[in-house]
Design a protein around this motif. Sequence first.
Motif, PDB file in Angstrom:
ATOM      1  N   MET A   1      56.762  34.714  46.854  1.00  0.00           N
ATOM      2  CA  MET A   1      55.764  34.603  45.812  1.00  0.00           C
ATOM      3  C   MET A   1      54.738  35.734  45.911  1.00  0.00           C
ATOM      4  O   MET A   1      54.359  36.303  44.907  1.00  0.00           O
ATOM      5  N   LEU A   2      54.309  36.047  47.105  1.00  0.00           N
ATOM      6  CA  LEU A   2      53.349  37.127  47.305  1.00  0.00           C
ATOM      7  C   LEU A   2      53.949  38.466  46.892  1.00  0.00           C
ATOM      8  O   LEU A   2      53.269  39.291  46.275  1.00  0.00           O
ATOM      9  N   TRP A   3      55.231  38.662  47.216  1.00  0.00           N
ATOM     10  CA  TRP A   3      55.907  39.915  46.853  1.00  0.00           C
ATOM     11  C   TRP A   3      55.974  40.061  45.320  1.00  0.00           C
ATOM     12  O   TRP A   3      55.771  41.137  44.778  1.00  0.00           O
ATOM     13  N   TYR A   4      56.227  38.983  44.608  1.00  0.00           N
ATOM     14  CA  TYR A   4      56.285  38.990  43.147  1.00  0.00           C
ATOM     15  C   TYR A   4      54.920  39.368  42.564  1.00  0.00           C
ATOM     16  O   TYR A   4      54.827  40.197  41.653  1.00  0.00           O
ATOM     17  N   LEU A   5      53.847  38.786  43.058  1.00  0.00           N
ATOM     18  CA  LEU A   5      52.505  39.092  42.554  1.00  0.00           C
ATOM     19  C   LEU A   5      52.116  40.530  42.851  1.00  0.00           C
ATOM     20  O   LEU A   5      51.476  41.191  42.028  1.00  0.00           O
ATOM     21  N   LEU A   6      52.499  41.025  44.009  1.00  0.00           N
ATOM     22  CA  LEU A   6      52.202  42.415  44.362  1.00  0.00           C
ATOM     23  C   LEU A   6      52.929  43.368  43.413  1.00  0.00           C
ATOM     24  O   LEU A   6      52.334  44.336  42.920  1.00  0.00           O
ATOM     25  N   LYS A   7      54.201  43.098  43.133  1.00  0.00           N
ATOM     26  CA  LYS A   7      54.947  43.932  42.190  1.00  0.00           C
ATOM     27  C   LYS A   7      54.331  43.858  40.798  1.00  0.00           C
ATOM     28  O   LYS A   7      54.226  44.864  40.096  1.00  0.00           O
ATOM     29  N   LEU A   8      53.918  42.676  40.401  1.00  0.00           N
ATOM     30  CA  LEU A   8      53.304  42.502  39.087  1.00  0.00           C
ATOM     31  C   LEU A   8      52.002  43.294  38.987  1.00  0.00           C
ATOM     32  O   LEU A   8      51.748  43.963  37.982  1.00  0.00           O
ATOM     33  N   LEU A   9      51.182  43.248  40.020  1.00  0.00           N
ATOM     34  CA  LEU A   9      49.909  43.971  40.008  1.00  0.00           C
ATOM     35  C   LEU A   9      50.102  45.481  40.005  1.00  0.00           C
ATOM     36  O   LEU A   9      49.254  46.220  39.510  1.00  0.00           O
ATOM     37  N   VAL A  10      51.212  45.972  40.540  1.00  0.00           N
ATOM     38  CA  VAL A  10      51.466  47.410  40.569  1.00  0.00           C
ATOM     39  C   VAL A  10      52.170  47.863  39.295  1.00  0.00           C
ATOM     40  O   VAL A  10      51.799  48.868  38.685  1.00  0.00           O
TER      41      VAL A  10
END
Length: 89
Positions: A1-10
């Motif tokens: 989940m954290l990896w998904y949010l990080l990709k989304l923010l970038v």
Amino acid sequence: MLWYLLKLLVLLPLIGGLAWYSLKFAQKWQAKLGAAPGTAKRVRVIETTMLSPTLKLAVIEFHGREILVSASRQGLTRLAEAPAREVGE
């Protein structure tokens, strides 16, 4: 989940920036390619006035004539025509 949010923010700002820059690039090239080099524009918008959110008046110069048109959702309507005035008038 954290990896998904990080990709989304970038990726989200990156994609938005690319879309914005591509629109600006297209607008710049459209202005450059609009007329051939060394030729004058034959149609010129002198003045525009908004009468309502759906109705606009415009004075257009074409072949030494000034043409008053109304622009609406239904299209353009020629209202009046007169000889073009000199700039100093």
